[in-house]
Design a protein around this motif. Structure first.
Motif, PDB file in Angstrom:
ATOM      1  N   SER A 210       0.827  -1.208   0.000  1.00  0.00           N
ATOM      2  CA  SER A 210       0.000   0.000   0.000  1.00  0.00           C
ATOM      3  C   SER A 210       0.859   1.255   0.000  1.00  0.00           C
ATOM      4  O   SER A 210       0.520   2.245  -0.642  1.00  0.00           O
TER       5      SER A 210
ATOM      6  N   PHE B 209      -6.496   6.840  -0.622  1.00  0.00           N
ATOM      7  CA  PHE B 209      -7.412   6.539   0.475  1.00  0.00           C
ATOM      8  C   PHE B 209      -7.086   5.158   1.023  1.00  0.00           C
ATOM      9  O   PHE B 209      -6.942   4.203   0.272  1.00  0.00           O
ATOM     10  N   TRP B 210      -6.962   5.067   2.332  1.00  0.00           N
ATOM     11  CA  TRP B 210      -6.763   3.781   2.994  1.00  0.00           C
ATOM     12  C   TRP B 210      -8.066   3.421   3.703  1.00  0.00           C
ATOM     13  O   TRP B 210      -8.556   4.190   4.538  1.00  0.00           O
ATOM     14  N   VAL B 211      -8.606   2.261   3.383  1.00  0.00           N
ATOM     15  CA  VAL B 211      -9.823   1.779   4.030  1.00  0.00           C
ATOM     16  C   VAL B 211      -9.587   0.340   4.465  1.00  0.00           C
ATOM     17  O   VAL B 211      -8.785  -0.371   3.886  1.00  0.00           O
ATOM     18  N   GLY B 212     -10.302  -0.067   5.491  1.00  0.00           N
ATOM     19  CA  GLY B 212     -10.160  -1.437   5.965  1.00  0.00           C
ATOM     20  C   GLY B 212     -10.496  -1.532   7.438  1.00  0.00           C
ATOM     21  O   GLY B 212     -10.943  -0.572   8.056  1.00  0.00           O
ATOM     22  N   SER B 213     -10.242  -2.688   7.964  1.00  0.00           N
ATOM     23  CA  SER B 213     -10.606  -2.954   9.348  1.00  0.00           C
ATOM     24  C   SER B 213      -9.718  -2.179  10.316  1.00  0.00           C
ATOM     25  O   SER B 213      -8.621  -1.726   9.973  1.00  0.00           O
TER      26      SER B 213
ATOM     27  N   LYS C 198      -3.374   0.945   8.780  1.00  0.00           N
ATOM     28  CA  LYS C 198      -3.610   2.027   7.820  1.00  0.00           C
ATOM     29  C   LYS C 198      -2.975   3.334   8.257  1.00  0.00           C
ATOM     30  O   LYS C 198      -2.382   4.039   7.451  1.00  0.00           O
TER      31      LYS C 198
ATOM     32  N   SER D  40      -0.145   5.116   6.024  1.00  0.00           N
ATOM     33  CA  SER D  40      -0.463   6.399   5.383  1.00  0.00           C
ATOM     34  C   SER D  40       0.458   7.509   5.876  1.00  0.00           C
ATOM     35  O   SER D  40       0.861   8.381   5.098  1.00  0.00           O
TER      36      SER D  40
ATOM     37  N   THR E  88      -8.338  13.854   7.949  1.00  0.00           N
ATOM     38  CA  THR E  88      -8.920  12.841   8.825  1.00  0.00           C
ATOM     39  C   THR E  88     -10.416  13.099   8.932  1.00  0.00           C
ATOM     40  O   THR E  88     -10.901  14.168   8.581  1.00  0.00           O
ATOM     41  N   LYS E  89     -11.133  12.116   9.416  1.00  0.00           N
ATOM     42  CA  LYS E  89     -12.578  12.256   9.519  1.00  0.00           C
ATOM     43  C   LYS E  89     -12.965  13.328  10.542  1.00  0.00           C
ATOM     44  O   LYS E  89     -13.854  14.124  10.302  1.00  0.00           O
TER      45      LYS E  89
END
Length: 80
Positions: free
Chosen positions: A21, A31-35, A40, A44, A64-65
């Motif tokens: 990645s 974009f990094w997505v996952g559990s 991540k 990142s 960030t969110k």
């Protein structure tokens, strides 16, 4: 240390999926997505540091969110 040397240095520290990645995240937006707990954040941030150190000149943005998630997950890692 140039960008390629930084990338090679950091890739040895990660799992194969994380290293992949980091190595393949060369788009303008990544974009990094996952559990949760999949690495991540670390991957990142390493990619972000590599780009800051050896990428093109100009400004960089890390998104960030929420600000709380930045304070909790990213700021301590950048402070190390």
């Amino acid at each position: 240390m140039d960008k390629l040397a930084l990338e090679k240095h950091f890739l040895k520290l990660f799992s194969p999926k994380q290293a992949n990645s980091i190595a393949t995240s060369n788009a303008k937006l990544n974009f990094w997505v996952g559990s949760i707990r999949s690495g991540k954040t670390y991957a990142s941030i390493v990619r972000f540091i590599i780009e800051c150190a050896g990428g093109p000149p100009g400004q960089f943005c890390l998104v960030t969110k929420t600000f709380d998630s930045f304070k909790r997950n990213i700021l301590p890692l950048l402070d190390e």
